[in-house]
Design a protein around this motif. Structure first.
Motif, PDB file in Angstrom:
ATOM      1  N   VAL A  39       0.698   1.708   7.002  1.00 47.62           N
ATOM      2  CA  VAL A  39      -0.154   1.399   5.464  1.00 47.62           C
ATOM      3  C   VAL A  39      -0.472   0.734   5.369  1.00 47.62           C
ATOM      4  N   ALA A  40      -0.251  -0.948   6.562  1.00 47.99           N
ATOM      5  CA  ALA A  40      -1.462  -1.728   6.103  1.00 47.99           C
ATOM      6  C   ALA A  40      -2.517  -1.556   6.260  1.00 47.99           C
ATOM      7  N   GLY A  41      -3.388  -0.767   7.680  1.00 51.17           N
ATOM      8  CA  GLY A  41      -4.177  -0.083   8.318  1.00 51.17           C
ATOM      9  C   GLY A  41      -5.631   0.640   7.104  1.00 51.17           C
ATOM     10  N   VAL A  42      -4.658   1.592   5.937  1.00 48.69           N
ATOM     11  CA  VAL A  42      -5.016   2.092   5.263  1.00 48.69           C
ATOM     12  C   VAL A  42      -5.475   1.251   3.995  1.00 48.69           C
ATOM     13  N   VAL A  43      -5.007   0.263   3.786  1.00 48.88           N
ATOM     14  CA  VAL A  43      -4.300  -0.810   2.932  1.00 48.88           C
ATOM     15  C   VAL A  43      -5.844  -1.738   3.133  1.00 48.88           C
ATOM     16  N   ALA A  44      -6.341  -2.181   4.428  1.00 47.20           N
ATOM     17  CA  ALA A  44      -7.223  -2.931   4.690  1.00 47.20           C
ATOM     18  C   ALA A  44      -8.226  -2.382   4.807  1.00 47.20           C
ATOM     19  N   PHE A  45      -8.307  -0.954   5.371  1.00 49.47           N
ATOM     20  CA  PHE A  45      -9.646   0.041   5.031  1.00 49.47           C
ATOM     21  C   PHE A  45     -10.149  -0.261   3.812  1.00 49.47           C
ATOM     22  N   LEU A  46      -9.173   0.141   2.723  1.00 53.56           N
ATOM     23  CA  LEU A  46      -9.556   0.270   1.404  1.00 53.56           C
ATOM     24  C   LEU A  46     -10.644  -1.228   0.810  1.00 53.56           C
ATOM     25  N   ALA A  47      -9.893  -1.685   1.195  1.00 55.63           N
ATOM     26  CA  ALA A  47     -10.192  -3.277   1.452  1.00 55.63           C
ATOM     27  C   ALA A  47     -11.669  -4.026   1.765  1.00 55.63           C
ATOM     28  N   SER A  48     -12.573  -3.558   2.757  1.00 55.30           N
ATOM     29  CA  SER A  48     -13.348  -3.245   3.313  1.00 55.30           C
ATOM     30  C   SER A  48     -14.552  -3.082   3.110  1.00 55.30           C
ATOM     31  N   GLU A  49     -15.446  -3.093   3.714  1.00 50.99           N
ATOM     32  CA  GLU A  49     -16.844  -2.775   3.348  1.00 50.99           C
ATOM     33  C   GLU A  49     -17.037  -1.547   3.319  1.00 50.99           C
ATOM     34  N   ASP A  50     -16.157  -0.561   4.259  1.00 54.08           N
ATOM     35  CA  ASP A  50     -16.176   0.530   4.579  1.00 54.08           C
ATOM     36  C   ASP A  50     -15.723   1.014   3.487  1.00 54.08           C
ATOM     37  N   ALA A  51     -15.026   1.171   2.687  1.00 50.53           N
ATOM     38  CA  ALA A  51     -14.712   1.566   1.847  1.00 50.53           C
ATOM     39  C   ALA A  51     -15.404   0.870   0.334  1.00 50.53           C
ATOM     40  N   GLY A  52     -16.155   0.710   0.074  1.00 47.78           N
ATOM     41  CA  GLY A  52     -17.342   0.341  -0.533  1.00 47.78           C
ATOM     42  C   GLY A  52     -17.076   1.404  -1.586  1.00 47.78           C
ATOM     43  N   TYR A  53     -17.428   3.284  -1.301  1.00 46.05           N
ATOM     44  CA  TYR A  53     -18.006   4.300  -2.480  1.00 46.05           C
ATOM     45  C   TYR A  53     -17.012   4.636  -3.083  1.00 46.05           C
ATOM     46  N   MET A  54     -15.528   4.193  -2.289  1.00 49.03           N
ATOM     47  CA  MET A  54     -14.016   4.283  -2.116  1.00 49.03           C
ATOM     48  C   MET A  54     -13.734   3.997  -4.009  1.00 49.03           C
ATOM     49  N   THR A  55     -13.879   4.708  -4.870  1.00 51.66           N
ATOM     50  CA  THR A  55     -12.832   4.247  -6.119  1.00 51.66           C
ATOM     51  C   THR A  55     -11.730   5.790  -7.170  1.00 51.66           C
ATOM     52  N   GLY A  56     -11.004   5.217  -7.181  1.00 50.81           N
ATOM     53  CA  GLY A  56     -10.175   6.745  -8.036  1.00 50.81           C
ATOM     54  C   GLY A  56      -9.331   7.328  -7.655  1.00 50.81           C
ATOM     55  N   GLN A  57      -9.289   6.646  -5.650  1.00 55.25           N
ATOM     56  CA  GLN A  57      -8.851   7.909  -4.509  1.00 55.25           C
ATOM     57  C   GLN A  57      -7.795   7.999  -4.201  1.00 55.25           C
ATOM     58  N   SER A  58      -6.170   8.566  -3.868  1.00 55.72           N
ATOM     59  CA  SER A  58      -4.828   8.527  -3.760  1.00 55.72           C
ATOM     60  C   SER A  58      -4.281   8.638  -2.175  1.00 55.72           C
ATOM     61  N   VAL A  59      -5.252   8.143  -1.237  1.00 55.33           N
ATOM     62  CA  VAL A  59      -4.726   8.388  -0.699  1.00 55.33           C
ATOM     63  C   VAL A  59      -3.679   8.748   0.342  1.00 55.33           C
ATOM     64  N   ASN A  60      -3.224   9.761   1.338  1.00 54.98           N
ATOM     65  CA  ASN A  60      -2.186  10.214   1.544  1.00 54.98           C
ATOM     66  C   ASN A  60      -2.409   9.467   2.577  1.00 54.98           C
ATOM     67  N   VAL A  61      -0.926   8.769   3.220  1.00 57.37           N
ATOM     68  CA  VAL A  61      -0.365   8.891   4.579  1.00 57.37           C
ATOM     69  C   VAL A  61       0.853   8.989   5.321  1.00 57.37           C
ATOM     70  N   THR A  62       0.729   9.892   5.246  1.00 59.71           N
ATOM     71  CA  THR A  62       2.051  10.591   5.418  1.00 59.71           C
ATOM     72  C   THR A  62       2.507  11.061   6.674  1.00 59.71           C
ATOM     73  N   GLY A  63       2.009  10.781   7.939  1.00 63.21           N
ATOM     74  CA  GLY A  63       1.875  11.599   9.204  1.00 63.21           C
ATOM     75  C   GLY A  63       2.184  12.874   9.147  1.00 63.21           C
ATOM     76  N   GLY A  64       1.058  13.651   7.952  1.00 64.09           N
ATOM     77  CA  GLY A  64       0.609  15.101   7.506  1.00 64.09           C
ATOM     78  C   GLY A  64       2.092  15.718   6.366  1.00 64.09           C
ATOM     79  N   ARG A  65       3.120  14.813   5.791  1.00 60.63           N
ATOM     80  CA  ARG A  65       3.833  15.604   5.009  1.00 60.63           C
ATOM     81  C   ARG A  65       3.168  15.844   3.226  1.00 60.63           C
ATOM     82  N   GLU A  66       2.654  15.361   3.454  1.00 60.58           N
ATOM     83  CA  GLU A  66       1.394  15.527   1.798  1.00 60.58           C
ATOM     84  C   GLU A  66       0.015  15.907   2.151  1.00 60.58           C
ATOM     85  N   VAL A  67      -0.491  16.771   2.186  1.00 62.57           N
ATOM     86  CA  VAL A  67      -1.866  17.060   1.970  1.00 62.57           C
ATOM     87  C   VAL A  67      -2.758  16.910   0.781  1.00 62.57           C
ATOM     88  N   HIS A  68      -1.582  17.076  -0.605  1.00 59.95           N
ATOM     89  CA  HIS A  68      -2.967  17.511  -1.456  1.00 59.95           C
ATOM     90  C   HIS A  68      -3.131  15.710  -2.644  1.00 59.95           C
TER      91      HIS A  68
END
Ligand code: NAD
Length: 258
Positions: free
Chosen positions: A229-258
């Motif tokens: 989870v921490a890796g994805v949180v760090a990505f969302l806080a990084s410059e690389d995610a600067g154009y993402m907002t209002g998203q809800s990102v699944n980190v579930t090993g594939g259990r949830e896909v929507h």
């Protein structure tokens, strides 16, 4: 060191997913304000982080208290002068069938999972608007995407976090602030150790069975670690995610896909 000189506030940072998030940001150079209702746990976590990032500090904070949230935000801005990233991670799960569910338990889950996110986001957003920048990351859940038996009320709070994330993202976009949510799956923390016991009691199964059943349902074939989870949180806080907002990102090993 993506987060050198950045100040990151993490709620529920004393253990589990919150601690892994705090560790990840500290490793990448951020000063972490570890906030938790378990003040002693927060202190231990900040002490451990100090070996990695000496500027990290602990704050005793129960997100159920509006005054407490304001006091913590004031203390953090006094100590560091700014807050660049807020991770709303503090949360609780109380499982149970809706027909038997106690209203007091529902109130408690709403107070922590939903109102706690609102309280921290509101007070920190005021700081970020004044700065003209910031990142807010709310920890929802796969239960924020799909409701499941015995978790209907938990799901209601976590669906709520996603709606809140979307609306707040639109409000704060003109101020250069992004707001996103992360939806973990089945993560090995004390929350699941307790849940497994609760589910055994509720379903008449043996301890370990509920967790094992869920492990088998994970397409990637392993239970999730807090660091996933921490890796994805760090990505969302990084410059690389600067154009993402209002998203809800699944980190579930594939259990949830929507
Ligand atoms: N573990 C999972 O499988 C899982 C899955 C999806 C989402 N989540 C979410 O991730 C977040 C963290 O979960 P975890 O598994 O690390 O839980 P955990 O129970 O292991 O840790 C939660 C931390 O939050 C703190 N906390 C609880 N209530 C608080 C309050 N009122 N104010 C401040 N701090 C408080 C606790 O003291 C603890 O340190 C929660 O929002 C949870 O709903 C967890």
């Amino acid at each position: 060191m993506r987060f050198q000189e950045r100040v990151v506030m993490v709620t529920g940072g004393a253990r589990g997913i919150g601690l892994a998030i705090a560790q990840r940001f500290a490793r990448e150079g951020a000063a972490v304000a570890v906030c938790d209702k378990d003040g002693e746990g927060a202190r231990r976590a900040a002490e451990e982080l100090a070996g990695v990032q000496s500027a990290s500090r602990a704050y005793a904070l129960d997100v159920r208290s509006t005054d407490g949230v304001q006091a913590a935000v004031d203390a953090i801005t006094r100590d560091y002068g700014r807050i660049d990233v807020l991770v709303n991670n503090a949360g609780i799960t109380i499982p149970g069938p809706v027909v038997d569910f106690a209203e007091v338990d529902w109130d408690l889950m709403v107070d922590v999972n939903l109102k706690g996110v609102f309280r921290c986001a509101q007070r920190v957003a005021r700081v970020m608007v004044a700065q003209g920048s910031g990142r807010i990351i709310n920890i929802s859940s796969e239960s924020g995407k799909t409701g499941k038996p015995l978790f209907a009320l938990y799901a209601a709070t976590k669906f709520g976090v996603i709606g809140f994330t979307q609306g707040l993202a639109m409000e704060l976009a003109p101020h250069g602030i992004t707001v996103n949510a992360v939806c973990p799956g089945i993560v090995r923390t004390e929350m699941w150790t307790q849940l497994d016991k609760d589910l055994a009691r509720l379903q008449g199964s043996r301890e370990g069975e509920a967790l094992e059943l869920r492990r088998k349902s994970i397409p990637l074939g392993r239970l999730q670690e807090p660091a996933d989870v921490a890796g994805v949180v760090a990505f969302l806080a990084s410059e690389d995610a600067g154009y993402m907002t209002g998203q809800s990102v699944n980190v579930t090993g594939g259990r949830e896909v929507h």
